[in-house]
Scaffold this motif. Sequence first.
Motif, mmCIF file in Angstrom:
data_model
loop_
_atom_site.group_PDB
_atom_site.id
_atom_site.type_symbol
_atom_site.label_atom_id
_atom_site.label_comp_id
_atom_site.label_asym_id
_atom_site.label_seq_id
_atom_site.Cartn_x
_atom_site.Cartn_y
_atom_site.Cartn_z
ATOM 1 N N PRO A 16 0.823 -1.222 0.000
ATOM 2 C CA PRO A 16 0.000 0.000 0.000
ATOM 3 C C PRO A 16 0.852 1.266 0.000
ATOM 4 O O PRO A 16 1.952 1.290 0.565
ATOM 5 N N ALA A 17 0.322 2.307 -0.618
ATOM 6 C CA ALA A 17 1.007 3.606 -0.603
ATOM 7 C C ALA A 17 0.956 4.210 0.795
ATOM 8 O O ALA A 17 0.051 3.920 1.589
ATOM 9 N N GLY A 18 1.978 5.028 1.100
ATOM 10 C CA GLY A 18 1.894 5.901 2.261
ATOM 11 C C GLY A 18 2.438 5.381 3.566
ATOM 12 O O GLY A 18 2.297 6.034 4.601
ATOM 13 N N ARG A 19 3.097 4.231 3.556
ATOM 14 C CA ARG A 19 3.578 3.715 4.839
ATOM 15 C C ARG A 19 5.055 3.354 4.834
ATOM 16 O O ARG A 19 5.492 2.557 5.666
ATOM 17 N N ARG B 137 9.079 9.727 2.976
ATOM 18 C CA ARG B 137 9.500 11.029 3.531
ATOM 19 C C ARG B 137 10.412 11.773 2.556
ATOM 20 O O ARG B 137 10.554 12.980 2.633
ATOM 21 N N VAL B 138 11.039 11.023 1.633
ATOM 22 C CA VAL B 138 11.914 11.648 0.627
ATOM 23 C C VAL B 138 11.121 12.034 -0.617
ATOM 24 O O VAL B 138 11.237 13.138 -1.145
ATOM 25 N N ASP B 139 10.292 11.106 -1.058
ATOM 26 C CA ASP B 139 9.770 11.221 -2.422
ATOM 27 C C ASP B 139 8.281 10.902 -2.548
ATOM 28 O O ASP B 139 7.708 11.081 -3.616
ATOM 29 N N ASP B 140 7.700 10.374 -1.508
ATOM 30 C CA ASP B 140 6.285 9.998 -1.522
ATOM 31 C C ASP B 140 5.930 8.985 -2.602
ATOM 32 O O ASP B 140 4.798 8.982 -3.097
ATOM 33 N N ASN B 141 6.916 8.157 -3.011
ATOM 34 C CA ASN B 141 6.582 7.097 -3.980
ATOM 35 C C ASN B 141 7.219 5.756 -3.588
ATOM 36 O O ASN B 141 7.576 4.961 -4.458
ATOM 37 N N GLY B 142 7.321 5.526 -2.283
ATOM 38 C CA GLY B 142 7.923 4.278 -1.810
ATOM 39 C C GLY B 142 7.221 3.039 -2.353
ATOM 40 O O GLY B 142 7.888 2.088 -2.784
ATOM 41 N N ALA B 143 5.899 3.044 -2.343
ATOM 42 C CA ALA B 143 5.175 1.867 -2.829
ATOM 43 C C ALA B 143 5.500 1.598 -4.300
ATOM 44 O O ALA B 143 5.644 0.439 -4.711
ATOM 45 N N ALA B 144 5.635 2.666 -5.099
ATOM 46 C CA ALA B 144 5.953 2.489 -6.528
ATOM 47 C C ALA B 144 7.315 1.820 -6.708
ATOM 48 O O ALA B 144 7.477 0.938 -7.561
ATOM 49 N N HIS B 145 8.283 2.219 -5.898
ATOM 50 C CA HIS B 145 9.605 1.587 -5.989
ATOM 51 C C HIS B 145 9.551 0.112 -5.577
ATOM 52 O O HIS B 145 10.156 -0.743 -6.229
#
Lengths: 139, 139, 139
Positions: free
Chosen positions: C73-76, C81-89
């Motif tokens: 899931p996005a957002g966790r 905190r750097v890029d707001d796309n952790g889930a995408a990575h």
Amino acid sequence: MRLFMTELTFPTERARELVDITELARSAVRESRVHSGSCALYAQGATAALMIQENDDPNIALDVLECLDGLVPAGRWRHDRVDDNGAAHIQAGIIRPSETIPIRDGRLALSTWQNVFFCDFDGPRARRTVLVTITGEDA
Amino acid sequence: MRLFMTELTFPTERARELVDITELARSAVRESRVHSGSCALYAQGATAALMIQENDDPNIALDVLECLDGLVPAGRWRHDRVDDNGAAHIQAGIIRPSETIPIRDGRLALSTWQNVFFCDFDGPRARRTVLVTITGEDA
Amino acid sequence: MRLFMTELTFPTERARELVDITELARSAVRESRVHSGSCALYAQGATAALMIQENDDPNIALDVLECLDGLVPAGRWRHDRVDDNGAAHIQAGIIRPSETIPIRDGRLALSTWQNVFFCDFDGPRARRTVLVTITGEDA
């Protein structure tokens, strides 16, 4: 460098099953007589995949299926209204149909506990097909 | 076309770890002197895998491990009765041991933020091995 | 054996999207005039990936995205905190950027329902790139 191509065909026997095809792949490498290079395997069928996994303990195949069924459960997908196999398609897409394994000294360079498994997520099927594309050099 | 083969060996230091092996892979490509073609990497070991991932923020490696541990938790698999590393095997099977990266202009054609990580799901190990199979043409 | 290289470029139109690039890949194979061999595809961009998936029912692409968003899931994530796309990575790392598909009789040897999808997990982007490395022999 030269090219050798063949295909592996085999039946599957259960609705969901991991079939160890390592010996079939090894036979293809022997037949190619390639000494050094790569063996690219490709599973046809949009509900099938390949996975490198341990084979010594047959329970791992059951663990893998149980895990995938927990992550991508059957019966809750839009595609189920068409074909009732949405989970099988999603699992196949995540696990992927291709694997490229090095050839060293005329043999698949799997490590001791690595075997090649065909994953049938929508079986049984009378005939499943894995295409084999070997490239490399003679000794 | 010609073939160049080598292997990367390195230790891992933690029970679960993503190790950036991009520079090791780049060295192999330079040593090959292949200008255009492909670099196929293959991680030996049934509890290891390879992942292309961002490297600029080292927290992503921790995010990946936390995510995988949530999806495939330790301690609940049949195989744990044999070896207590069922989750490591399942994670390695899902993430996969092989990756094929193009070579352009004598270099790995990774994009700016793509790096190559070795995933050790059952470390630390004194020696892990990635086989490198490079095919291509000179300039 | 010989080598043919090209690249596929295209825009994506949504924040998260599976784009069917099968026809682009088929064009590259035709242009190569390779009769037998392999087509290695590689998606640049650390928030992009490739997936072989059914194309007949467009809902499967939505099922895949919904499934991945449930699993990762996005957002966790720390990286948010750097890029707001952790889930995408993380999703791109799990799904992977490369796929190697055999070429038989001058064509991609996909089975009837297998198509090649570019997964953009952090779009839209004016230009996404897939590198194509074809190796093989003439008829």
